[in-house]
Design a protein around this motif. Sequence first.
Motif, PDB file in Angstrom:
ATOM      1  N   LEU A   1      -7.182   2.495 -21.147  1.00 45.87           N
ATOM      2  CA  LEU A   1      -8.288   1.631 -21.564  1.00 45.87           C
ATOM      3  C   LEU A   1      -9.492   1.793 -20.643  1.00 45.87           C
ATOM      4  CD1 LEU A   1      -8.701  -0.652 -23.773  1.00 45.87           C
ATOM      5  CD2 LEU A   1      -8.356  -2.250 -21.891  1.00 45.87           C
ATOM      6  N   VAL A   2      -9.255   1.735 -19.341  1.00 41.39           N
ATOM      7  CA  VAL A   2     -10.370   1.798 -18.391  1.00 41.39           C
ATOM      8  C   VAL A   2     -10.952   3.209 -18.327  1.00 41.39           C
ATOM      9  CG1 VAL A   2      -9.008   2.278 -16.308  1.00 41.39           C
ATOM     10  CG2 VAL A   2     -11.130   0.980 -16.129  1.00 41.39           C
ATOM     11  N   GLU A   3     -10.119   4.216 -18.517  1.00 44.03           N
ATOM     12  CA  GLU A   3     -10.633   5.581 -18.485  1.00 44.03           C
ATOM     13  C   GLU A   3     -11.497   5.891 -19.697  1.00 44.03           C
ATOM     14  OE1 GLU A   3      -6.941   7.620 -18.010  1.00 44.03           O
ATOM     15  OE2 GLU A   3      -6.642   6.733 -16.034  1.00 44.03           O
ATOM     16  N   LEU A   4     -11.200   5.267 -20.834  1.00 39.35           N
ATOM     17  CA  LEU A   4     -11.972   5.502 -22.049  1.00 39.35           C
ATOM     18  C   LEU A   4     -13.195   4.599 -22.150  1.00 39.35           C
ATOM     19  CD1 LEU A   4      -9.067   5.911 -24.635  1.00 39.35           C
ATOM     20  CD2 LEU A   4     -10.638   7.708 -23.863  1.00 39.35           C
ATOM     21  N   TYR A   5     -13.022   3.305 -21.852  1.00 39.82           N
ATOM     22  CA  TYR A   5     -14.070   2.331 -22.123  1.00 39.82           C
ATOM     23  C   TYR A   5     -14.760   1.792 -20.867  1.00 39.82           C
ATOM     24  CZ  TYR A   5     -11.781   2.258 -26.698  1.00 39.82           C
ATOM     25  OH  TYR A   5     -11.236   2.609 -27.918  1.00 39.82           O
ATOM     26  N   GLY A   6     -14.218   2.072 -19.689  1.00 43.15           N
ATOM     27  CA  GLY A   6     -14.792   1.498 -18.472  1.00 43.15           C
ATOM     28  C   GLY A   6     -14.428   0.031 -18.358  1.00 43.15           C
ATOM     29  N   ASP A   7     -15.401  -0.816 -18.065  1.00 43.72           N
ATOM     30  CA  ASP A   7     -15.154  -2.262 -17.983  1.00 43.72           C
ATOM     31  C   ASP A   7     -14.568  -2.756 -19.300  1.00 43.72           C
ATOM     32  OD1 ASP A   7     -16.499  -1.870 -15.617  1.00 43.72           O
ATOM     33  OD2 ASP A   7     -18.309  -2.959 -16.213  1.00 43.72           O
ATOM     34  N   ALA A   8     -13.533  -3.588 -19.223  1.00 47.18           N
ATOM     35  CA  ALA A   8     -12.873  -4.110 -20.423  1.00 47.18           C
ATOM     36  C   ALA A   8     -12.190  -5.431 -20.063  1.00 47.18           C
ATOM     37  CB  ALA A   8     -11.846  -3.114 -20.956  1.00 47.18           C
ATOM     38  N   PRO A   9     -11.946  -6.301 -21.037  1.00 49.20           N
ATOM     39  CA  PRO A   9     -11.259  -7.552 -20.729  1.00 49.20           C
ATOM     40  C   PRO A   9      -9.880  -7.308 -20.126  1.00 49.20           C
ATOM     41  CG  PRO A   9     -12.297  -7.692 -22.884  1.00 49.20           C
ATOM     42  CD  PRO A   9     -12.395  -6.253 -22.448  1.00 49.20           C
ATOM     43  N   LEU A  10      -9.623  -7.920 -18.993  1.00 51.70           N
ATOM     44  CA  LEU A  10      -8.312  -7.855 -18.355  1.00 51.70           C
ATOM     45  C   LEU A  10      -7.539  -9.092 -18.784  1.00 51.70           C
ATOM     46  CD1 LEU A  10      -6.313  -6.569 -16.358  1.00 51.70           C
ATOM     47  CD2 LEU A  10      -7.478  -7.810 -14.524  1.00 51.70           C
ATOM     48  N   VAL A  11      -6.578  -8.898 -19.670  1.00 59.96           N
ATOM     49  CA  VAL A  11      -5.794  -9.998 -20.225  1.00 59.96           C
ATOM     50  C   VAL A  11      -4.354  -9.818 -19.766  1.00 59.96           C
ATOM     51  CG1 VAL A  11      -5.103 -11.200 -22.337  1.00 59.96           C
ATOM     52  CG2 VAL A  11      -7.303 -10.004 -22.253  1.00 59.96           C
ATOM     53  N   THR A  12      -3.803 -10.814 -19.097  1.00 58.21           N
ATOM     54  CA  THR A  12      -2.455 -10.686 -18.541  1.00 58.21           C
ATOM     55  C   THR A  12      -1.490 -11.739 -19.058  1.00 58.21           C
ATOM     56  OG1 THR A  12      -3.053 -12.020 -16.609  1.00 58.21           O
ATOM     57  CG2 THR A  12      -3.352  -9.632 -16.439  1.00 58.21           C
ATOM     58  N   THR A  13      -1.973 -12.626 -19.939  1.00 57.78           N
ATOM     59  CA  THR A  13      -1.123 -13.664 -20.529  1.00 57.78           C
ATOM     60  C   THR A  13      -1.464 -13.784 -22.008  1.00 57.78           C
ATOM     61  OG1 THR A  13      -2.713 -15.420 -20.026  1.00 57.78           O
ATOM     62  CG2 THR A  13      -0.987 -14.979 -18.374  1.00 57.78           C
ATOM     63  N   PRO A  14      -0.553 -14.306 -22.825  1.00 61.98           N
ATOM     64  CA  PRO A  14      -0.911 -14.566 -24.222  1.00 61.98           C
ATOM     65  C   PRO A  14      -2.060 -15.565 -24.294  1.00 61.98           C
ATOM     66  CG  PRO A  14       1.471 -14.672 -23.915  1.00 61.98           C
ATOM     67  CD  PRO A  14       0.866 -14.623 -22.540  1.00 61.98           C
ATOM     68  N   ILE A  15      -3.015 -15.303 -25.171  1.00 60.10           N
ATOM     69  CA  ILE A  15      -4.161 -16.194 -25.318  1.00 60.10           C
ATOM     70  C   ILE A  15      -4.349 -16.541 -26.788  1.00 60.10           C
ATOM     71  CG2 ILE A  15      -5.338 -15.336 -23.262  1.00 60.10           C
ATOM     72  CD1 ILE A  15      -7.093 -13.636 -25.088  1.00 60.10           C
ATOM     73  N   THR A  16      -5.108 -17.595 -27.019  1.00 62.81           N
ATOM     74  CA  THR A  16      -5.369 -18.052 -28.386  1.00 62.81           C
ATOM     75  C   THR A  16      -6.520 -17.256 -28.984  1.00 62.81           C
ATOM     76  OG1 THR A  16      -6.987 -19.706 -27.706  1.00 62.81           O
ATOM     77  CG2 THR A  16      -4.650 -20.373 -27.739  1.00 62.81           C
ATOM     78  N   ILE A  17      -6.709 -17.399 -30.288  1.00 66.77           N
ATOM     79  CA  ILE A  17      -7.822 -16.745 -30.966  1.00 66.77           C
ATOM     80  C   ILE A  17      -9.147 -17.234 -30.388  1.00 66.77           C
ATOM     81  CG2 ILE A  17      -9.028 -16.525 -33.173  1.00 66.77           C
ATOM     82  CD1 ILE A  17      -6.278 -16.638 -34.531  1.00 66.77           C
ATOM     83  N   ALA A  18      -9.237 -18.545 -30.175  1.00 65.95           N
ATOM     84  CA  ALA A  18     -10.477 -19.095 -29.613  1.00 65.95           C
ATOM     85  C   ALA A  18     -10.749 -18.516 -28.231  1.00 65.95           C
ATOM     86  CB  ALA A  18     -10.391 -20.621 -29.544  1.00 65.95           C
ATOM     87  N   GLU A  19      -9.703 -18.374 -27.415  1.00 71.83           N
ATOM     88  CA  GLU A  19      -9.879 -17.813 -26.071  1.00 71.83           C
ATOM     89  C   GLU A  19     -10.301 -16.350 -26.134  1.00 71.83           C
ATOM     90  OE1 GLU A  19      -6.710 -20.414 -23.389  1.00 71.83           O
ATOM     91  OE2 GLU A  19      -5.983 -18.761 -24.638  1.00 71.83           O
ATOM     92  N   SER A  20      -9.799 -15.629 -27.120  1.00 69.84           N
ATOM     93  CA  SER A  20     -10.147 -14.211 -27.233  1.00 69.84           C
ATOM     94  C   SER A  20     -11.629 -14.018 -27.509  1.00 69.84           C
ATOM     95  CB  SER A  20      -9.320 -13.547 -28.333  1.00 69.84           C
ATOM     96  OG  SER A  20      -9.773 -13.932 -29.625  1.00 69.84           O
ATOM     97  N   LYS A  21     -12.250 -15.011 -28.109  1.00 66.71           N
ATOM     98  CA  LYS A  21     -13.669 -14.902 -28.449  1.00 66.71           C
ATOM     99  C   LYS A  21     -14.572 -15.339 -27.304  1.00 66.71           C
ATOM    100  CE  LYS A  21     -12.831 -15.401 -33.405  1.00 66.71           C
ATOM    101  NZ  LYS A  21     -13.066 -16.174 -34.640  1.00 66.71           N
ATOM    102  N   GLU A  22     -13.971 -15.688 -26.177  1.00 70.03           N
ATOM    103  CA  GLU A  22     -14.747 -16.077 -24.993  1.00 70.03           C
ATOM    104  C   GLU A  22     -14.602 -15.067 -23.855  1.00 70.03           C
ATOM    105  OE1 GLU A  22     -16.764 -18.698 -24.867  1.00 70.03           O
ATOM    106  OE2 GLU A  22     -16.274 -19.179 -26.959  1.00 70.03           O
ATOM    107  N   LEU A  23     -13.834 -14.029 -24.082  1.00 70.52           N
ATOM    108  CA  LEU A  23     -13.568 -13.060 -23.022  1.00 70.52           C
ATOM    109  C   LEU A  23     -14.814 -12.265 -22.653  1.00 70.52           C
ATOM    110  CD1 LEU A  23     -10.154 -11.638 -24.284  1.00 70.52           C
ATOM    111  CD2 LEU A  23     -10.489 -13.078 -22.263  1.00 70.52           C
ATOM    112  N   THR A  24     -14.871 -11.863 -21.408  1.00 67.99           N
ATOM    113  CA  THR A  24     -15.910 -10.953 -20.940  1.00 67.99           C
ATOM    114  C   THR A  24     -15.256  -9.699 -20.385  1.00 67.99           C
ATOM    115  OG1 THR A  24     -15.936 -11.995 -18.759  1.00 67.99           O
ATOM    116  CG2 THR A  24     -17.493 -12.845 -20.396  1.00 67.99           C
TER     117      THR A  24
END
Length: 528
Positions: free
Chosen positions: A145-168
């Motif tokens: 992921l990081v080699e292809l896209y560079g900066d990307a959301p680092l997600v390490t736990t299950p999250i909700t749909i609403a939380e996914s739309k707040e990621l940076t």
Amino acid sequence: MKGIKYILALFSMAYALNSCDSALETIPTDRLSSDVFWQTNNDARLASNACYDKLLNFDPTLFFECLSDIGHRNYYSNDWSVMEKGTADAQATIFYDIWKSLYQGIRACNNYMANVDKIESTDQAELDIYTAEVRTLRAFFYSYLVELYGDAPLVTTPITIAESKELTRTPASEIFAFIDKELEAAVAVLPLKQSEVGRVTKGAALAIKARTALYNGNYEVAAKAAKDIMDSGVYSLYPEYSKLFSYDAENGCEVLFDKQYVKDQYSNQAMSLFGVRSLSQGGLNIAPTRTLVDAYEMKNGKLITEAGSGYDPRNPYTSRDPRLGFTVYVPGCTLPNGNIYNPLPGSGTSDDYTQYLASTTGFGFAKYINAEDIATPSNCGINLIYIRYAEVLLIYAEAKIEMNNIDSSVLDAINQIRRRSDVDMPPIPDGLSQAEMRKKVRHERLVELALEGQRYFDIKRWKIGEEVCNTPILCISYVDDKGELIYAQDAVNPKRWNSREYYWAIPYNEILMNPNLSQNTGWSSTAQ
């Protein structure tokens, strides 16, 4: 027994993760209730198997080669072809497809990590090994992921749909640090060997650590991790390069990490994707270029352009590094069905490079192409190798060279590869400068790891895309019926590379659903 591949073929996790509108939505919608699952070590084993299932397949792993200078997308109506020509935009489906695939793998790993502590184990050591495997797999997904896209959301736990739309987007440096930390924890637990073939070992975790550190420019860590593998005594070069990608060599001494397949049950399409026209009954998807073919040295160790090399342009494949013929089908090669490969125009064969579905460069894949798969080219059981011992040796050598710590161990690492029994190329001499050694190790990576999905990532990290990927597609050379030497090329569909190509576009649909996800420089939603 093939080990884990039989598990993957027979077991489909009930909580396996379906595709969602956003790849970052990490709550599975159909998993088993924890009231009936996450009770025993076997539940953890099955859950870890679901993570293995998310590893990238032959497509796209080997398709990355068409974005480099050594491969060419054989068809012109596909995202890979558009990307090769430098005309893709952020809406290209391939950006989303691979983003989604990697996050599906991460999601499966996160789900495991969030639930494994519910198990009251009677064998905690076994459970810890399963968890270390999953940590390694998650790190591997993030490395791509990081080699292809560079900066990307680092997600390490299950999250909700609403939380996914707040990621940076998390800075790439933090993701690299996370990968290293996860792998360090996994290495401390994993055994050198597993009783079940195909499961992650200490060596696999160290190899991913070494590769990722090299890509991140952390040469000291890369060299140490590679040296730990070298000192383990578990791995060695397979004696015959010519058989390295055959069924006979599967799970052999050189393989550190692969994806396991089994014909009829958990198969792949290696032959139909990469076999030449006369073998695959279809047409190969990625054609090797003459750029790759010309890179192989003469048997005396000189490049074909060097004075005194002995290169004969009318007999271009004679007295060359044997790895050329083991990697690329060139005119005159014997195919696995016993026929002679003849892609020359007017040959009357289905491999004539001017004919529909034949290789557009005249060259064909030799790696992963086996006689056992000719009858059923879409039903192959050959394993996909992600990391092998030769790469570990080259990681060690390159890292030491970049630190300007060049000693006999660096030369030995490279020369071991060149001395393989059916390769037997002249050794790299002592006394070369850092710049000369850098050139040598980069060349060795090119010819040793060609058509294994590595070259594209090397081009990205060495920042040489503008230099090597702004060219016509170089095809076969041949003597025509007038006795004239013809150098064929595809100038209509040239390769194009500009600075934006070093990081892929963040999928446009992801940005539409989450404006917090900024776009990489140079990409927009419209064609360039």
